[in-house]
Design a protein around this motif. Sequence first.
Motif, PDB file in Angstrom:
ATOM      1  N   ILE A 281       0.840  -1.204   0.000  1.00  0.00           N
ATOM      2  CA  ILE A 281       0.000   0.000   0.000  1.00  0.00           C
ATOM      3  C   ILE A 281       0.871   1.248   0.000  1.00  0.00           C
ATOM      4  N   VAL A 282       1.913   1.262   0.831  1.00  0.00           N
ATOM      5  CA  VAL A 282       2.818   2.414   0.870  1.00  0.00           C
ATOM      6  C   VAL A 282       3.491   2.594  -0.488  1.00  0.00           C
ATOM      7  N   ASP A 283       3.898   1.496  -1.110  1.00  0.00           N
ATOM      8  CA  ASP A 283       4.547   1.581  -2.420  1.00  0.00           C
ATOM      9  C   ASP A 283       3.597   2.172  -3.463  1.00  0.00           C
ATOM     10  N   PHE A 284       2.358   1.728  -3.455  1.00  0.00           N
ATOM     11  CA  PHE A 284       1.411   2.242  -4.441  1.00  0.00           C
ATOM     12  C   PHE A 284       1.018   3.682  -4.140  1.00  0.00           C
ATOM     13  N   LEU A 285       0.954   4.038  -2.852  1.00  0.00           N
ATOM     14  CA  LEU A 285       0.721   5.439  -2.515  1.00  0.00           C
ATOM     15  C   LEU A 285       1.857   6.301  -3.057  1.00  0.00           C
ATOM     16  N   ALA A 286       3.095   5.856  -2.847  1.00  0.00           N
ATOM     17  CA  ALA A 286       4.242   6.617  -3.333  1.00  0.00           C
ATOM     18  C   ALA A 286       4.175   6.780  -4.847  1.00  0.00           C
ATOM     19  N   THR A 287       3.788   5.714  -5.552  1.00  0.00           N
ATOM     20  CA  THR A 287       3.715   5.795  -7.015  1.00  0.00           C
ATOM     21  C   THR A 287       2.569   6.703  -7.455  1.00  0.00           C
ATOM     22  N   ALA A 288       1.457   6.665  -6.716  1.00  0.00           N
ATOM     23  CA  ALA A 288       0.356   7.588  -7.015  1.00  0.00           C
ATOM     24  C   ALA A 288       0.803   9.031  -6.830  1.00  0.00           C
ATOM     25  N   LEU A 289       1.618   9.278  -5.805  1.00  0.00           N
ATOM     26  CA  LEU A 289       2.170  10.620  -5.604  1.00  0.00           C
ATOM     27  C   LEU A 289       3.128  10.987  -6.736  1.00  0.00           C
ATOM     28  N   TYR A 290       3.888  10.012  -7.206  1.00  0.00           N
ATOM     29  CA  TYR A 290       4.839  10.264  -8.299  1.00  0.00           C
ATOM     30  C   TYR A 290       4.100  10.676  -9.567  1.00  0.00           C
TER      31      TYR A 290
END
Length: 361
Positions: A281-290
């Motif tokens: 979830i943290v990884d996908f949040l980071a990618t969504a922010l990217y």
Amino acid sequence: MSLIATASCEHLIDLLWEAACHGDEQAAIDAVFGALEDGIPAERVLLDLIAPVQRKVGEEWAANRLTVAQEHAASAVNDRVIAALSRRCAARASAGRGTAVVACVDREWHGLPARLLAEVLALRGWTVDYLGAQVPTSHLISWIHQRGPQVVALSSSIATRLPAAHAAITAVQATGTPVLVGGAAFGRDGQYARLLGADAWAPDASSAADRLDEGPLALPGPAHQPLDDLPHLIDQEYTLVSRTRSALVRAVMDALADRFPAMRDYTAAQFEHTAEDIAHIVDFLATALYTDDPELLNDFLAWTAGILTARGVPAHSLVPALHILSEQLKDFPRAILMLDQAANRLTGAGTVIASDSRTAV
């Protein structure tokens, strides 16, 4: 479009599926060679038979009808079938189209989509350097300098690899080599390919080869930096979330048992799987922010909800983790907005249909 009659195609897929599930490499090869002898072109065998079987392997694993070991075994059979098909057709292919490098971006371990493209290009007369899965960008650039290809094709199936894909695209273009990208990570219509500045995108191997048949891709423009493509990164939210990933996972795990009491009875394995889910979830949040696209996180959570449901875990167990993350990131307005929106989606819609944001071919 498939050139194989529907009934024949379904029968051949069933044969290949049964062979893959039972680890019967010879039966799988016999099915594929039989299709060739029946006059089905090798490219269609690759894309209309082998690719659908591999998709089904992923779908059956996601539905908890295949174990990880069974999924790996079936995938290995498919990989060896492609190798056998490649050897059989190698003498028939005529080179002369130029050199193409085909690779997966760094940390992308779904190699089959790139392998299929490499085989299709070879069948159409390209000299193909297939570098496989998880190719570090620095090694890719070294190879390009040695080989001087006409095009580099990059594949990624997992959306969390998009930042690495962006770095690879930018680095390859700096060598004066155009980049064609494909794979589920780049979005259903290639929206992330355009966002990250790729020179071309294709939804599948046939379309990619067709695009290259039309003529060479335009050479990339002047060298630039990722921030030039994504000015929103100036707020540093992506960078800070990525750098504090481990601390965020620990904070959520520490607080989650109070918000989701059922977790107190988890086994060690369940506890470990929960930590892995939170890390994703943290990884996908980071990618969504990217990418500045909240739908990327929403799609992943919809997929995760489907996986949890198939494994007997209530999808609403995701919501407390999202709330805790939001509290941890109270100074990150874009992150909070995405997390709150995701929690509302899960709460309002229950288990949503699975998306392709994490599945390979």
